[in-house]
Design a protein around this motif. Structure first.
Motif, PDB file in Angstrom:
ATOM      1  N   LEU A  19       6.709  20.867  -4.950  1.00 57.74           N
ATOM      2  CA  LEU A  19       5.883  21.508  -6.063  1.00 57.74           C
ATOM      3  C   LEU A  19       4.621  22.317  -4.066  1.00 57.74           C
ATOM      4  CD1 LEU A  19       6.331  20.336  -8.379  1.00 57.74           C
ATOM      5  CD2 LEU A  19       4.951  20.164  -9.120  1.00 57.74           C
ATOM      6  N   GLY A  20       5.627  21.982  -3.000  1.00 60.24           N
ATOM      7  CA  GLY A  20       4.307  22.980  -2.124  1.00 60.24           C
ATOM      8  C   GLY A  20       3.367  22.239  -1.735  1.00 60.24           C
ATOM      9  N   VAL A  21       3.118  21.443  -2.063  1.00 58.11           N
ATOM     10  CA  VAL A  21       1.923  20.341  -1.214  1.00 58.11           C
ATOM     11  C   VAL A  21       2.036  18.916  -0.442  1.00 58.11           C
ATOM     12  CG1 VAL A  21       0.697  20.685  -3.209  1.00 58.11           C
ATOM     13  CG2 VAL A  21       1.927  18.798  -3.391  1.00 58.11           C
ATOM     14  N   GLY A  22       3.606  19.650  -0.154  1.00 61.31           N
ATOM     15  CA  GLY A  22       3.816  18.149   0.741  1.00 61.31           C
ATOM     16  C   GLY A  22       3.112  18.109   1.858  1.00 61.31           C
ATOM     17  N   GLY A  23       2.247  19.528   2.344  1.00 63.31           N
ATOM     18  CA  GLY A  23       1.329  19.013   3.412  1.00 63.31           C
ATOM     19  C   GLY A  23      -0.320  18.657   3.456  1.00 63.31           C
ATOM     20  N   GLU A  24      -0.051  18.655   2.103  1.00 60.43           N
ATOM     21  CA  GLU A  24      -1.538  17.791   1.421  1.00 60.43           C
ATOM     22  C   GLU A  24      -1.581  16.180   1.680  1.00 60.43           C
ATOM     23  OE1 GLU A  24      -5.072  19.073   1.378  1.00 60.43           O
ATOM     24  OE2 GLU A  24      -4.368  19.212   3.155  1.00 60.43           O
ATOM     25  N   VAL A  37       0.321  -1.242   0.007  1.00 54.65           N
ATOM     26  CA  VAL A  37      -0.206   0.110  -0.058  1.00 54.65           C
ATOM     27  C   VAL A  37       1.223   1.039   0.597  1.00 54.65           C
ATOM     28  CG1 VAL A  37      -2.325   1.472   1.123  1.00 54.65           C
ATOM     29  CG2 VAL A  37      -1.679  -1.229   1.215  1.00 54.65           C
ATOM     30  N   LEU A  38       0.610   2.228  -1.179  1.00 55.63           N
ATOM     31  CA  LEU A  38       1.607   2.852  -1.334  1.00 55.63           C
ATOM     32  C   LEU A  38       0.874   4.430  -1.006  1.00 55.63           C
ATOM     33  CD1 LEU A  38       3.453   0.389  -2.141  1.00 55.63           C
ATOM     34  CD2 LEU A  38       4.213   2.477  -4.669  1.00 55.63           C
ATOM     35  N   PRO A  39       1.509   6.025  -1.295  1.00 58.23           N
ATOM     36  CA  PRO A  39       0.838   6.726  -1.470  1.00 58.23           C
ATOM     37  C   PRO A  39       1.111   7.117  -3.189  1.00 58.23           C
ATOM     38  CG  PRO A  39       3.416   7.249  -0.788  1.00 58.23           C
ATOM     39  CD  PRO A  39       3.360   5.650  -0.713  1.00 58.23           C
ATOM     40  N   GLY A  40      -0.173   7.590  -3.595  1.00 56.63           N
ATOM     41  CA  GLY A  40      -0.161   7.934  -5.118  1.00 56.63           C
ATOM     42  C   GLY A  40       1.278   8.839  -5.418  1.00 56.63           C
ATOM     43  N   LEU A  41       1.444   8.457  -6.810  1.00 51.95           N
ATOM     44  CA  LEU A  41       2.968   8.934  -7.641  1.00 51.95           C
ATOM     45  C   LEU A  41       2.446  10.677  -8.067  1.00 51.95           C
ATOM     46  CD1 LEU A  41       4.441   5.941  -9.183  1.00 51.95           C
ATOM     47  CD2 LEU A  41       4.441   6.211  -6.491  1.00 51.95           C
ATOM     48  N   SER A  56       7.400  10.299  -5.012  1.00 52.89           N
ATOM     49  CA  SER A  56       5.265  10.569  -4.015  1.00 52.89           C
ATOM     50  C   SER A  56       6.044  12.021  -2.866  1.00 52.89           C
ATOM     51  CB  SER A  56       5.465   9.916  -3.030  1.00 52.89           C
ATOM     52  OG  SER A  56       5.803   9.566  -2.315  1.00 52.89           O
ATOM     53  N   LEU A  57       6.564  12.096  -2.159  1.00 54.57           N
ATOM     54  CA  LEU A  57       5.817  13.108  -0.702  1.00 54.57           C
ATOM     55  C   LEU A  57       7.042  14.116  -1.222  1.00 54.57           C
ATOM     56  CD1 LEU A  57       5.324  14.054   2.137  1.00 54.57           C
ATOM     57  CD2 LEU A  57       7.305  12.521   2.668  1.00 54.57           C
ATOM     58  N   HIS A  58       8.583  14.012  -1.461  1.00 58.94           N
ATOM     59  CA  HIS A  58       9.584  14.498  -2.601  1.00 58.94           C
ATOM     60  C   HIS A  58       9.484  15.587  -3.670  1.00 58.94           C
ATOM     61  CE1 HIS A  58      12.918  11.928  -0.729  1.00 58.94           C
ATOM     62  NE2 HIS A  58      12.055  12.815   0.619  1.00 58.94           N
ATOM     63  N   GLY A  78       1.428  12.996  -0.557  1.00 65.23           N
ATOM     64  CA  GLY A  78       2.807  13.041  -0.662  1.00 65.23           C
ATOM     65  C   GLY A  78       2.797  11.501   0.263  1.00 65.23           C
ATOM     66  N   SER A  79       2.546  11.356   1.484  1.00 63.31           N
ATOM     67  CA  SER A  79       2.128  10.155   2.109  1.00 63.31           C
ATOM     68  C   SER A  79       1.315   9.175   2.590  1.00 63.31           C
ATOM     69  CB  SER A  79       3.185  10.765   3.228  1.00 63.31           C
ATOM     70  OG  SER A  79       3.199  11.075   3.755  1.00 63.31           O
ATOM     71  N   ILE A  80       1.500   8.634   3.302  1.00 65.54           N
ATOM     72  CA  ILE A  80       0.546   7.998   4.223  1.00 65.54           C
ATOM     73  C   ILE A  80       0.595   8.225   5.734  1.00 65.54           C
ATOM     74  CG2 ILE A  80      -0.677   5.789   4.223  1.00 65.54           C
ATOM     75  CD1 ILE A  80       0.356   4.204   1.943  1.00 65.54           C
ATOM     76  N   ALA A  81      -0.361   9.387   5.627  1.00 65.68           N
ATOM     77  CA  ALA A  81      -0.754   9.218   7.210  1.00 65.68           C
ATOM     78  C   ALA A  81      -1.996  10.305   7.556  1.00 65.68           C
ATOM     79  CB  ALA A  81       0.899  10.963   7.466  1.00 65.68           C
ATOM     80  N   ILE A  82      -1.735  10.133   8.696  1.00 68.58           N
ATOM     81  CA  ILE A  82      -3.479  10.958   9.061  1.00 68.58           C
ATOM     82  C   ILE A  82      -3.509  12.182   8.872  1.00 68.58           C
ATOM     83  CG2 ILE A  82      -4.812  10.504  10.994  1.00 68.58           C
ATOM     84  CD1 ILE A  82      -3.821   8.693  12.531  1.00 68.58           C
ATOM     85  N   GLY A  83      -4.870  12.083   8.297  1.00 67.89           N
ATOM     86  CA  GLY A  83      -5.341  13.692   7.987  1.00 67.89           C
ATOM     87  C   GLY A  83      -4.979  14.063   6.850  1.00 67.89           C
ATOM     88  N   LYS A  84      -4.350  14.027   5.804  1.00 67.32           N
ATOM     89  CA  LYS A  84      -3.580  13.728   4.224  1.00 67.32           C
ATOM     90  C   LYS A  84      -4.999  13.328   3.067  1.00 67.32           C
ATOM     91  CE  LYS A  84       1.456  14.574   4.712  1.00 67.32           C
ATOM     92  NZ  LYS A  84       2.796  14.064   3.585  1.00 67.32           N
ATOM     93  N   GLN A  85      -5.214  14.077   2.323  1.00 62.20           N
ATOM     94  CA  GLN A  85      -5.844  13.284   1.618  1.00 62.20           C
ATOM     95  C   GLN A  85      -5.387  12.138   0.863  1.00 62.20           C
ATOM     96  OE1 GLN A  85      -4.338  16.325  -1.349  1.00 62.20           O
ATOM     97  NE2 GLN A  85      -5.717  18.064  -1.089  1.00 62.20           N
TER      98      GLN A  85
END
Length: 403
Positions: free
Chosen positions: A355-360, A67-71, A348-350, A362-369
């Motif tokens: 591009l300034g969207v790492g807070g939303e 299970v990965l974050p979207g690329l 993903s995260l890098h 790029g990774s599997i983390a609670i609260g992220k899209q």
């Protein structure tokens, strides 16, 4: 935003820094829970039930899968080939965009920054088609989409007539990412004598006489580039939250020069020394996934794997071949170049942070899209079985087994 509640069960979840067997709960387009083996089976089942359980949430069985974050692909010009697969064969832009989009969830790409070139080169690198495609992407993504569509405007600095178009799109914030390119002969990617001419003849279908005229015209315009004006434009873009990149840097001096343009990404540096210098200056360094998959550059430039091993590259992009991005991630891990979590971060995260969207995302983390992939492997080759974008299951596939 996806209203469906999803429960991804039993997968090998690639978190930012490690792999952990567990479950993911998705609600209202966000990741609301990550339940790993540390919670214990009973705890995981109780927590999943509390958040919906099997009777209320759609369950995706990820046992034995990753299970990965979207690329997130920040540089890919394949849309241009979708519009013009051969010289002088233009397809309708609407058809090209829709058909290209349908391919991307198959490859695990949930955010695509379409690389549209303004200047000398292929396909959409003419003013009229480029502006039409940018307007189409804005119109299309506001109504429906299978992935997140962004725009990477690649500006060929010697295309003097195109500068007002770039300025307009930057001032109106119609692009998400701006890169400065200089593909003139004798430097950068075309330092080898005759390499530029061979490339143009092959890809534009012109003859020797025509390419000589192209070269003369290009070199004359290159001498008239107002570098101060471009530097001001780059800094303006950066101030407006548009990430800025240099392209094909061939020396530390070139990197240093473009840092004055507000760049935060160095794309495809030509050699290890340049890549290392860019990384040391705090720039993101982007290399091509096809380079990783094939084992080297098609132009005999720097091997991407070498830069990654030296810690001189932190972003992978598909460049011109979307299928290579996920394949490169798994190849890097399989060959022991870096571990899987680190390889996934490169795609993903890098790029999200660049591009300034790492807070939303790029990774599997609670609260992220909730842009999430379920990936199976066959003969060690990765294949996406489920793609989720903003909590919506946009792609699902399974295999049959001949009897």
């Amino acid at each position: 935003m996806g209203a469906e509640k999803l429960l991804i069960q039993g997968g090998r979840v690639v978190l930012e820094d490690r792999l952990a067997e567990g479950d993911i709960v998705i609600e209202n387009g966000r990741i609301t829970a990550i339940l790993t083996e540390q919670d214990g089976r009973a705890g995981r089942e109780a927590a999943a039930a509390e958040r919906g359980g099997e009777d209320k949430a759609r369950c995706i069985d990820a046992k034995g899968k990753y299970v990965l974050p979207g690329l997130i692909d920040i540089h890919c010009d394949a849309i241009e080939k979708e519009v013009q697969p051969r010289p002088n064969t233009l397809f309708p832009l609407e058809m090209a965009l829709i058909e290209f989009e349908r391919k991307l969830p198959v490859h695990g790409i949930t955010s695509m920054y379409h690389s549209l070139s303004l200047g000398v080169g292929l396909s959409l690198r003419g003013d009229h088609l480029l502006t039409q495609m940018i307007k189409l992407i804005h119109r299309y993504r506001s109504r429906r989409a299978m992935i997140r569509h962004g725009i990477h405007l690649r500006y060929e600095v010697a295309h003097l007539a195109g500068l007002p178009i770039v300025e307009q799109f930057v001032r109106e914030r119609k692009v998400d990412y701006l890169s400065f390119m200089d593909h003139s002969p004798g430097q950068g990617q075309y330092k080898e004598e005759g390499s530029f001419e061979r490339y143009v003849m092959k890809n534009q279908g012109v003859d020797v006489i025509e390419v000589q005229e192209i070269v003369r015209d290009l070199l004359e315009r290159q001498q008239r580039v107002d570098w101060k004006h471009l530097s001001d434009l780059g800094r303006l873009a950066a101030e407006q939250g548009i990430s800025v990149a240099s392209h094909d840097d061939d020396s530390p001096d070139r990197v240093r020069e473009f840092m004055g343009f507000g760049v935060n990404v160095s794309e495809f540096p030509m050699n290890i020394g340049t890549a290392q210098f860019a990384a040391e200056q705090g720039l993101h360094v982007c290399v091509g996934a096809p380079n990783v998959v094939r084992g080297g550059s098609h132009d005999k430039n720097m091997r991407a794997v070498d830069a990654i091993q030296f810690g001189a590259a932190d972003i992978l992009c598909s460049d011109y071949h979307p299928a290579s991005l996920l394949a490169a991630v798994f190849k890097l891990a399989e060959q022991g170049i870096i571990d899987l979590a680190a390889a996934v971060r490169m795609a993903s995260l890098h790029p999200a942070k660049a591009l300034g969207v790492g807070g939303e995302r790029g990774s599997i983390a609670i609260g992220k899209q909730a842009d999430v992939l379920v990936v199976d492997t066959f003969d060690r080759y990765p294949m996406v079985s489920h793609t989720i974008v903003d909590g919506t299951l946009v792609y699902e596939s399974s295999a049959y087994f001949p009897r």
